[in-house]
Design a protein around this motif. Structure first.
Motif, short mmCIF file in Angstrom:
data_model
loop_
_atom_site.label_atom_id
_atom_site.label_comp_id
_atom_site.label_asym_id
_atom_site.label_seq_id
_atom_site.Cartn_x
_atom_site.Cartn_y
_atom_site.Cartn_z
N ARG A 290 69.83 82.71 54.15
CA ARG A 290 69.88 81.72 55.23
C ARG A 290 69.63 82.38 56.58
NH1 ARG A 290 71.94 76.37 56.02
NH2 ARG A 290 69.71 76.39 56.40
N LEU A 291 69.17 81.60 57.52
CA LEU A 291 68.90 82.11 58.86
C LEU A 291 70.17 82.75 59.43
CD1 LEU A 291 66.91 82.08 61.33
CD2 LEU A 291 67.93 79.91 61.94
N PHE B 135 63.86 77.77 57.89
CA PHE B 135 63.89 79.16 58.37
C PHE B 135 64.52 80.10 57.35
CE2 PHE B 135 64.09 76.33 62.05
CZ PHE B 135 62.83 76.61 62.56
N SER C 70 64.45 71.04 60.15
CA SER C 70 65.81 71.38 59.73
C SER C 70 65.92 72.90 59.61
CB SER C 70 66.12 70.74 58.38
OG SER C 70 65.65 71.55 57.35
N SER C 71 67.15 73.38 59.62
CA SER C 71 67.35 74.84 59.59
C SER C 71 66.90 75.44 58.25
CB SER C 71 68.82 75.18 59.84
OG SER C 71 69.62 74.58 58.86
#
Lengths: 127, 497
Positions: free
Chosen positions: A109-110, A43, A39-40
């Motif tokens: 967050r990415l 990252f 999942s993102s």
């Protein structure tokens, strides 16, 4: 009949466990039981700092646990942080010290430049 | 629909038809879960693949990480309510994982499979719920599959305990549940990817960024197709999402099996080739999907070929298994065989296993061996002498695997690494030395020993350790350069970094 009920209970539990991540669990970084492989969230860049005692001295929580557990805390898993803080507060109480542990958790967050503050050192997390 | 997942349920033996809507619903559910016929070889292979992989995974990867449990005096159970349990120790975790691997391999061979599956599930579940140290998604998957495998009709599957040919089909709700578990996994894995950061390719790009071999392959493909890297990455992100949705559907709809039989293993081989550090998850999924989705005619054909090829072996082994098939009258002799095997296996583990906690591992595995010889009233046992020999051999195999796969070396290295991270340099040096003692010739952990000495302000010992690291280092110029820099740094102890 009872067996059919138990079979369906097992099935529903398997469906609800990951659904709970989206429906009522409040820690997006606790992805256990949710099948969120790659999942993102993984990252995100998180930073965690711990402070204890009346003077709010910073301390290195890494020295008190397995690196595998600390890595998960550093990823921002708040339930784990709470479990650790609970244990640390209990230890301070047993030692007759004022139980005061604060955590500062910030994540980015990415692809986002905004720093999100998830836990602030303004609040004593000891019960 | 395929024989495996469809199957008619008309005229169910021993099940009276109910009347009314609720009755028909119950009948329908009963047919769906309990009366679907599955090809026996498929379920036998699935059981073998899962438990053989789990046995080796437990003995290699899980035993290696046992040193991480209870480190620093802190533990967090999967649920806070379980924190009432005492702190796990490396010794007990090692013992539980050793016996977990042993029992799993026993299920794979079909020796006392149901009791062994339950034992595997208990040993695995205890450690899994006791601590969050190992919380990869595949640890959760393994636990769920273990629960289902406890209820699979083991007595009807081929294996050591069944010298006669098994029936061509088996039935049981637990088999259906295994397909459901995998379907739920794929479905939610796809849901997790319904995220702007995944769909616009950012997350996939971040995933590939530290893997130049993947980026090179993408660029080569892009050149061939005439598209840019980012378009390919976005395409890969969408393909992964759609593939997972399709595989979820395939688990529940057997018409898709021929497609999934080819696509699913390839999908997981692709993931594994990216070196994403997800332990053995890909291996489990490759084995599972290959067997789960194999079309029925292929299963039947492969089974026929296997029988033809292994027929000679089967003919030799069957008399061994049938020999001395014991009934109730010889129970004490059967038990004596088990105790003998337990003593031999336990003694080898206790004497030769180079790990702390070897006493508990020997005890747990010894008890497991005896339990497979425990006489049950009226029961018969297939080939108890060969069963005893096999189990003693498995206990010896545990020790061999620990040496062969550097499990003890990894155990001490991880332990030392944790201590070093916690600033306990002197203790870390001791654990690194224990790791190095297991690798007297090959490259070992002298570089981190040098770092520990440096941190302790002992430059002379640091230089000696770095020089030993350099002597043993591979030809990798980057690695050698790193050590040489460390030597130069340690020779100037006033320099602080």
């Amino acid at each position: 009949m009872m067996r059919l009920v138990l079979v369906h209970a097992f099935l529903i539990a398997q469906i609800l466990a990951p659904a709970s991540y989206y429906l009522w669990r409040d820690d997006p970084r606790d992805e256990r039981f949710a099948w969120r492989m790659f999942s993102s969230m993984r990252f995100d860049a998180c930073s965690i700092r711990f402070f204890a005692g009346e003077d709010q001295e910073p301390f290195d929580a890494r020295a008190e646990m397995s690196p595998l557990l600390f890595a998960q805390m550093r990823e921002g898993r708040q339930s784990l942080i709470q479990q650790y803080v609970g244990a640390r507060c209990a230890r301070m109480q047993r030692a007759g010290e004022p139980a005061d542990v604060r955590v500062q958790l910030t994540c980015r967050r990415l692809g986002d430049t905004t720093l999100q503050k998830h836990l602030s050192r303004d609040r004593n997390l000891c019960p | 629909m395929s024989e495996g997942a469809a199957g008619g349920a008309a005229g169910l033996p021993g099940h009276a038809r109910s009347k009314g809507v609720p009755g028909r619903l119950v009948d329908g559910l009963h047919e769906y879960w309990d009366e679907t016929p599955w090809l026996t070889p498929r379920i036998t292979w699935l059981r073998f693949a899962f438990f053989a992989l789990l046995g080796l995974d437990a003995w290699i990867n899980l035993v290696m990480r046992a040193s991480q449990y209870g480190e620093g005096g802190f533990n967090a159970a999967q649920f806070p309510i379980l924190d009432v349990f005492p702190l796990p120790t490396p010794e007990i975790v090692l013992g539980l994982r050793a016996v977990c691997g042993f029992l799993a391999l026993r299920v794979a061979l079909g020796i006392a499979p149901r009791a062994s599956a339950i034992g595997t599930c208990v040993a695995y579940g205890l450690v899994y719920f006791w601590s969050q140290v190992d919380t990869y998604q595949h640890h959760y998957l393994t636990f769920l599959l273990l629960v289902s495998f406890c209820f699979v009709p083991h007595q009807q599957l081929g294996g050591w305990d069944r010298p006669e040919a098994p029936p061509s089909q088996v039935r049981g709700w637990a088999i259906r549940m295994i397909y459901w578990t995998i379907a739920i996994l794929y479905f939610y894995a796809a849901i997790a990817k319904w995220d702007p950061l995944w769909l616009d390719g950012s997350a996939v790009e971040a995933l590939f960024a530290p893997r130049p071999h993947v980026l090179d392959a993408l660029d080569a493909a892009g050149e061939l197709l005439g598209v840019g890297r980012i378009q390919l990455i976005r395409g890969a992100a969408w393909i992964a999402l759609l593939a997972e949705l399709a595989l979820a559907a395939a688990c529940l709809w057997s018409r898709l099996w021929p497609l999934a039989f080819v696509g699913a293993p390839l999908f997981h081989v692709g993931i594994e080739s990216m070196a994403l550090h997800i332990e053995w998850f890909s291996y489990y999924m490759i084995a599972f999907t290959f067997i789960m989705f194999m079309p029925d005619p292929v299963v039947t054909r492969v089974d026929e070929i296997g029988r033809r090829l292994l027929g000679g072996l089967e003919r030799r082994v069957t008399p061994l298994r049938r020999s001395m098939t014991i009934d109730g009258a010889d129970r004490r002799f059967v038990l004596a065989l088990g105790v003998g095997a337990a003593l031999i296996g336990g003694a080898v583990i206790y004497r030769e296993l180079p790990l702390p906690g070897r006493g508990l591992a020997a005890l747990f595995i010894g008890v497991a061996i005896v339990s497979a010889h425990w006489p049950r009233l009226g029961s018969t046992m297939v080939g108890p002498s060969t069963r005893a020999a096999l189990q003693a051999g498995m206990a010896v195999a545990f020790v061999v695997i620990v040496y062969r796969f550097d499990v003890a070396y990894g155990y001490y290295s991880m332990w030392a690494n944790g201590l070093q991270g916690r600033g306990l340099y002197q203790e870390a040096i001791g654990r690194y030395a224990e790791a190095n003692a297991l690798k007297p010739d090959g490259p070992a952990r002298f570089y981190p020993i040098g770092l520990c000495y440096e941190a302790l302000g002992r430059p002379r010992e640091a230089v000696a350790a770095f020089e030993e690291a350099l002597r043993r280092a591979s030809d990798d110029p980057e690695h050698r350069e790193r050590i040489e820099v460390a030597i130069r740094r340690a020779r100037q102890p006033t320099t602080r970094y």
